[in-house]
Write a protein that holds these residues in place. Sequence first.
Motif, PDB file in Angstrom:
ATOM      1  N   GLY A 163      52.326  40.391  41.900  1.00 34.39           N
ATOM      2  CA  GLY A 163      52.651  39.828  43.204  1.00 34.39           C
ATOM      3  C   GLY A 163      54.063  40.205  43.607  1.00 34.39           C
ATOM      4  O   GLY A 163      54.971  40.227  42.765  1.00 34.39           O
ATOM      5  N   GLY A 164      54.245  40.508  44.894  1.00 27.28           N
ATOM      6  CA  GLY A 164      55.570  40.926  45.367  1.00 27.28           C
ATOM      7  C   GLY A 164      55.912  40.267  46.695  1.00 27.28           C
ATOM      8  O   GLY A 164      56.346  40.922  47.634  1.00 27.28           O
TER       9      GLY A 164
ATOM     10  N   ASP B  36      60.609  54.296  41.270  1.00 22.12           N
ATOM     11  CA  ASP B  36      59.228  54.775  41.257  1.00 22.12           C
ATOM     12  C   ASP B  36      58.353  54.038  40.244  1.00 22.12           C
ATOM     13  O   ASP B  36      57.276  54.527  39.900  1.00 22.12           O
ATOM     14  CB  ASP B  36      59.204  56.285  41.020  1.00 22.12           C
ATOM     15  CG  ASP B  36      59.957  56.649  39.744  1.00 22.12           C
ATOM     16  OD1 ASP B  36      60.288  55.728  38.955  1.00 22.12           O
ATOM     17  OD2 ASP B  36      60.229  57.838  39.534  1.00 22.12           O
ATOM     18  N   GLY B  37      58.810  52.865  39.778  1.00 25.94           N
ATOM     19  CA  GLY B  37      58.040  52.152  38.768  1.00 25.94           C
ATOM     20  C   GLY B  37      57.048  51.135  39.322  1.00 25.94           C
ATOM     21  O   GLY B  37      56.276  50.535  38.569  1.00 25.94           O
ATOM     22  N   HIS B  38      57.060  50.915  40.640  1.00 29.55           N
ATOM     23  CA  HIS B  38      56.156  49.919  41.202  1.00 29.55           C
ATOM     24  C   HIS B  38      54.713  50.420  41.173  1.00 29.55           C
ATOM     25  O   HIS B  38      54.460  51.621  41.129  1.00 29.55           O
ATOM     26  CB  HIS B  38      56.551  49.599  42.651  1.00 29.55           C
ATOM     27  CG  HIS B  38      57.923  49.027  42.767  1.00 29.55           C
ATOM     28  ND1 HIS B  38      58.321  47.898  42.092  1.00 29.55           N
ATOM     29  CD2 HIS B  38      59.011  49.438  43.471  1.00 29.55           C
ATOM     30  CE1 HIS B  38      59.594  47.642  42.386  1.00 29.55           C
ATOM     31  NE2 HIS B  38      60.030  48.569  43.207  1.00 29.55           N
ATOM     32  N   VAL B  39      53.770  49.501  41.213  1.00 28.92           N
ATOM     33  CA  VAL B  39      52.348  49.863  41.254  1.00 28.92           C
ATOM     34  C   VAL B  39      51.806  49.383  42.589  1.00 28.92           C
ATOM     35  O   VAL B  39      52.058  48.244  43.003  1.00 28.92           O
ATOM     36  CB  VAL B  39      51.577  49.202  40.086  1.00 28.92           C
ATOM     37  CG1 VAL B  39      50.100  49.555  40.171  1.00 28.92           C
ATOM     38  CG2 VAL B  39      52.156  49.644  38.753  1.00 28.92           C
ATOM     39  N   GLU B  40      51.083  50.267  43.277  1.00 30.82           N
ATOM     40  CA  GLU B  40      50.519  49.888  44.564  1.00 30.82           C
ATOM     41  C   GLU B  40      49.113  49.368  44.344  1.00 30.82           C
ATOM     42  O   GLU B  40      48.298  50.024  43.677  1.00 30.82           O
ATOM     43  CB  GLU B  40      50.507  51.104  45.504  1.00 30.82           C
ATOM     44  CG  GLU B  40      50.317  50.715  46.940  1.00 30.82           C
ATOM     45  CD  GLU B  40      50.528  51.873  47.904  1.00 30.82           C
ATOM     46  OE1 GLU B  40      51.323  52.774  47.590  1.00 30.82           O
ATOM     47  OE2 GLU B  40      49.862  51.880  48.949  1.00 30.82           O
ATOM     48  N   GLY B  41      48.817  48.196  44.845  1.00 32.49           N
ATOM     49  CA  GLY B  41      47.494  47.631  44.675  1.00 32.49           C
ATOM     50  C   GLY B  41      47.553  46.129  44.728  1.00 32.49           C
ATOM     51  O   GLY B  41      48.589  45.548  45.046  1.00 32.49           O
ATOM     52  N   SER B  42      46.406  45.500  44.416  1.00 32.04           N
ATOM     53  CA  SER B  42      46.336  44.049  44.470  1.00 32.04           C
ATOM     54  C   SER B  42      46.613  43.470  43.089  1.00 32.04           C
ATOM     55  O   SER B  42      46.197  44.030  42.074  1.00 32.04           O
ATOM     56  CB  SER B  42      44.942  43.618  44.927  1.00 32.04           C
ATOM     57  OG  SER B  42      44.734  42.267  44.587  1.00 32.04           O
ATOM     58  N   PHE B  43      47.299  42.321  43.072  1.00 38.91           N
ATOM     59  CA  PHE B  43      47.546  41.671  41.786  1.00 38.91           C
ATOM     60  C   PHE B  43      46.268  41.028  41.240  1.00 38.91           C
ATOM     61  O   PHE B  43      46.287  40.381  40.195  1.00 38.91           O
ATOM     62  CB  PHE B  43      48.682  40.657  41.910  1.00 38.91           C
ATOM     63  CG  PHE B  43      48.423  39.581  42.934  1.00 38.91           C
ATOM     64  CD1 PHE B  43      48.989  39.661  44.195  1.00 38.91           C
ATOM     65  CD2 PHE B  43      47.611  38.489  42.631  1.00 38.91           C
ATOM     66  CE1 PHE B  43      48.745  38.670  45.138  1.00 38.91           C
ATOM     67  CE2 PHE B  43      47.369  37.508  43.560  1.00 38.91           C
ATOM     68  CZ  PHE B  43      47.933  37.594  44.824  1.00 38.91           C
ATOM     69  N   LYS B  44      45.150  41.191  41.971  1.00 47.21           N
ATOM     70  CA  LYS B  44      43.865  40.670  41.476  1.00 47.21           C
ATOM     71  C   LYS B  44      43.049  41.796  40.839  1.00 47.21           C
ATOM     72  O   LYS B  44      41.963  41.555  40.302  1.00 47.21           O
ATOM     73  CB  LYS B  44      43.058  40.078  42.634  1.00 47.21           C
ATOM     74  CG  LYS B  44      43.799  38.982  43.388  1.00 47.21           C
ATOM     75  CD  LYS B  44      42.870  37.886  43.842  1.00 47.21           C
ATOM     76  CE  LYS B  44      43.673  36.691  44.303  1.00 47.21           C
ATOM     77  NZ  LYS B  44      42.973  35.426  44.164  1.00 47.21           N
TER      78      LYS B  44
ATOM     79  N   LYS C 114      41.887  36.527  32.438  1.00 46.43           N
ATOM     80  CA  LYS C 114      41.204  37.321  31.397  1.00 46.43           C
ATOM     81  C   LYS C 114      41.920  38.645  31.186  1.00 46.43           C
ATOM     82  O   LYS C 114      42.055  39.105  30.059  1.00 46.43           O
ATOM     83  CB  LYS C 114      39.749  37.582  31.815  1.00 46.43           C
ATOM     84  CG  LYS C 114      38.843  36.389  31.503  1.00 46.43           C
ATOM     85  CD  LYS C 114      37.379  36.740  31.671  1.00 46.43           C
ATOM     86  CE  LYS C 114      36.574  35.480  31.930  1.00 46.43           C
ATOM     87  NZ  LYS C 114      35.652  35.637  33.064  1.00 46.43           N
ATOM     88  N   ILE C 115      42.371  39.241  32.289  1.00 46.79           N
ATOM     89  CA  ILE C 115      43.103  40.512  32.145  1.00 46.79           C
ATOM     90  C   ILE C 115      44.449  40.248  31.462  1.00 46.79           C
ATOM     91  O   ILE C 115      44.890  41.011  30.613  1.00 46.79           O
ATOM     92  CB  ILE C 115      43.362  41.170  33.530  1.00 46.79           C
ATOM     93  CG1 ILE C 115      42.080  41.253  34.345  1.00 46.79           C
ATOM     94  CG2 ILE C 115      43.984  42.551  33.362  1.00 46.79           C
ATOM     95  CD1 ILE C 115      41.048  42.167  33.765  1.00 46.79           C
ATOM     96  N   LEU C 116      45.078  39.123  31.825  1.00 49.27           N
ATOM     97  CA  LEU C 116      46.350  38.795  31.160  1.00 49.27           C
ATOM     98  C   LEU C 116      46.127  38.627  29.657  1.00 49.27           C
ATOM     99  O   LEU C 116      46.935  39.080  28.849  1.00 49.27           O
ATOM    100  CB  LEU C 116      46.956  37.515  31.748  1.00 49.27           C
ATOM    101  CG  LEU C 116      47.519  37.603  33.173  1.00 49.27           C
ATOM    102  CD1 LEU C 116      48.194  36.295  33.555  1.00 49.27           C
ATOM    103  CD2 LEU C 116      48.508  38.751  33.321  1.00 49.27           C
TER     104      LEU C 116
END
Lengths: 566, 566
Positions: A9-10, A45-53, A78-80
């Motif tokens: 989340g950002g 450049d370390g960020h990830v683009e996408g949903s935290f879900k 579960k992913i955590l």
Amino acid sequence: MEKTVGVLGGGQLGRMLVEAANLLDIRVNFLDAAGSSAKQVSNHDGHVEGSFKDAESIRKLAAKSDVVTVEIEHVDTKILEEIADKVDVQPSWKTIRTIQDKYLQKEHLQKHGVATAQSLPLAEPTIAELEKASASLGLPLMLKSRREAYDGRGNFPVKSKDDFKAALEALGGNKDLYAEKWANFKIELAVMVVKTKDQVLSFPTVETIHENSICKLTYAPARGVSSAVNKKAQALARDAVGCFWGKGVFGVEMFLLEGDQLLINEIAPRPHNSGHYTIEACPVSQYEAHLRAILDLPLHAEDLQLREPSIMLNILGGDSPDSHLQFAREAIKQRRTKIHLYGKGAARKGRKMGHITVCAPTMSEAESIMQPMIDYVDKDKPKSTPSKAPQPQPLVAVVMGSDSDLPVLQPGLAILRKFNIPYTTRITSAHRTPSWMAEYASNASSTSIKCIIAAAGGAAHLPGMTAAYTPLPVIGVPVKPTIGDGTDSLLSICNMPKGVPVATVSVNNSINAALLAARILGASDMGVRQRVEQYMADSEAEVREKDRKLDDMGADSYAAKFLAKK
Amino acid sequence: MEKTVGVLGGGQLGRMLVEAANLLDIRVNFLDAAGSSAKQVSNHDGHVEGSFKDAESIRKLAAKSDVVTVEIEHVDTKILEEIADKVDVQPSWKTIRTIQDKYLQKEHLQKHGVATAQSLPLAEPTIAELEKASASLGLPLMLKSRREAYDGRGNFPVKSKDDFKAALEALGGNKDLYAEKWANFKIELAVMVVKTKDQVLSFPTVETIHENSICKLTYAPARGVSSAVNKKAQALARDAVGCFWGKGVFGVEMFLLEGDQLLINEIAPRPHNSGHYTIEACPVSQYEAHLRAILDLPLHAEDLQLREPSIMLNILGGDSPDSHLQFAREAIKQRRTKIHLYGKGAARKGRKMGHITVCAPTMSEAESIMQPMIDYVDKDKPKSTPSKAPQPQPLVAVVMGSDSDLPVLQPGLAILRKFNIPYTTRITSAHRTPSWMAEYASNASSTSIKCIIAAAGGAAHLPGMTAAYTPLPVIGVPVKPTIGDGTDSLLSICNMPKGVPVATVSVNNSINAALLAARILGASDMGVRQRVEQYMADSEAEVREKDRKLDDMGADSYAAKFLAKK
């Protein structure tokens, strides 16, 4: 300077987290959409683009981070749990899993003996189940979604059986509901807690004011709450957080009931709106505290204390897309105003677009600075939903043993008003209300009061007895009794035994008592000190003017013209 | 939320500027290399990659900005002059052009009647020209480069004619030199000034400590400097900045000479190292003030005042590439420590890699927190270059009319030591040193002193006369004279006229005077208040223990065992 942190989340919490991280040169990778609030202030450049879900994105984030944390608890635990084998997840996925289901959260707290509202899960969202719950918990009750609920969404107050249908319709899409016993609270409090590898620390207890179930204002420290309750609330919050796993900051919201009983309302396993004030008000903010906790950096209890009283006001989206900017342009006109805009672009009605923090030497001053901004926010509101009208908090308590002492005190009260020092006047007789006197004096230092003026005549025990119960400076005003010149009162007040001082002024001299109170406040408050200096300058000018006239007119005509009047 | 700002240069000053801009959602475009310190915390596509010395890049920056400003004054002002037709340049290119040539800067100040060291330009870098300058200015003198000089580079102290050759060799590459009259200063001061569209405001006067000509420490407010000098320095700094063109913050460095004369040393037309402390210490930082000034946003004089005393320590690069990180790891162990790392990668010896700010309720406390960090920085230094050893600044002044009053005061002094309250003791007789008494009392409120204890016997005028000269609270201790029981002293101290209060305690009771001073400080300092509470608790425990023994032993054996000792 330390390990790399990955955040699910950002939004604005992530933004304020990375503002703290930037100062320490800590690399933070956010998983969120491009251009999100947090990514705007973190250029690498370390960020990830996408949903935290999204599971795959979370795995990608984990692969480039040493510690993974969250700015929102509504994540797939579960992913955590899966990534926790390879990367440090803080707080633990077990904590997030327990907390994100509000019923499990409360069950967990009750199991650990932490006071919270009695709760019952509904096996299915039906009238029959609601009947069962209300039979056990009574009515009214709160019907709540177990998951994905925040800022009032997912809550429905059920006043009577007539509301059952509407409540189920409102929350009906959600199968997982639970009922909570109604808490008849006086005010809502909140405490930010920091769980480090070896300790559980807390920020001060704040008062939170919600409107339409969304946090509107926080007051730090909570107003009109004794030091004992402030400490008790912190202890309860630490107990609550102590029974979870892992490290980080937690926002703990609670209810203060009649009789000063405290109940946990809910816990957030992350930085929280009720802790924004810490950025300006404390040596270490909730965001820096979170980083220090999850990265095992040192943290001192003293760093979580208040530098100054502080009020936070949320900037919520209004009707126009730039309503938050219009408000910010108004707010920046006020002194001592720190504006935080979250860079969220166009406003949506009710969305958190930013916040404002005001710190000042006294809560009373912070309130008077904040008032025009509250008025601005409330300008279109019907008068039926006023926010609590702020009362200036007294800095001086003027106590007397009898209302017959009041006339002697009035010139002093006029001085306090002239100096713009808020005060309270009370009758606390040492001899006729000994327990009330003791109670009042004992509690004074837990309030906004910084100095006590006590008037008494004859045996004149009130100033000394008050001093015996408080660590605050006590000024004694001897009152001339009907018999004698008042020297008895003066000596009775002044001749205290070693260990308990009373600052004594002369008989009936409430003006000097008030001026002494102003000098005491002015020892640290430069605004008050300037008013003392002005008073001294005015008083000098006045006497010099009299001297000029006396010299001009000669003694006889001066006496005839000016002294005759007296 | 307002116009877009373009900045020439993206080092640490730009980084702290955009940290302030991010809060207000103000877009800032930097012209500097990719990944520069400032760009790391500002993630958008408006930045320009290139050198702030490159004309084409500056034009590109101007094209995408509404207001152009600088974080360094060593820029090509011809390009600024050119772009000023199309974009707002703040401060004016004329200001930057005048200031970047130190000789022109001084000439400009002198022309406007602002006190600065007398200066002479060298027509060429020759011994003959140096002879001419020294004939006019005397020796020693400072030989300086007119341009591109900072952090001590470009300065050479010329002690005697023997140094002429070495001085010209050291600065020889530079044709443009000037000579400056030697300033024999006591300490160096600095003031940050904000020039807005319609006013010139100043932050407090700070004390700066340089080592090897690089700023090492700043103390806000300046220690051991009277309130009059603090105000005079601010007024001088405002006068200096007032004679330049345009808007923005300016760093004004000056010398305090013997006799409290002030001379401008030099001016920077931008945020400055000596103003870093404002981030934590003031309601509005120098960076936010710069933005507000160049964007015509409101700014209040009160927002530039100190919330708490503050010390800043620079983190300079050491011998190893991670020396600054090692230092940060040490520093974070101290309470109340705010670390700012600039994200500059590997350290270079002497390079500014970050800074540390400590704010505390008193300068004395800030000094004791900072000391271990100064010791860490100085650990490898020869003892011959010590930084000024910090003295705890007194919070209480204990004054007496005669040294014969000292024995009465000693039990009170012991209490102050027990409470860890720094104090000073002085002899200021109202009758035998009336002018010294008046001078001392008049100046007390300009120092760290917050409360005065005054002891006197007999006519006992000292407490009242001291109160007549100061806005601080004065506590009077009546001293028993050789004749009589001291009631005369008590009444003489207590029976002050309306308008001038003295907090009177009982005869010879310096313990209560000290406890009253502690309560007065504790009205705003929670650390001191806790010690008062502890004292009261200990005192209660002690009496309860005596009560238990008396009850156990009975009155006779108690008296025999315990009272006999007295």
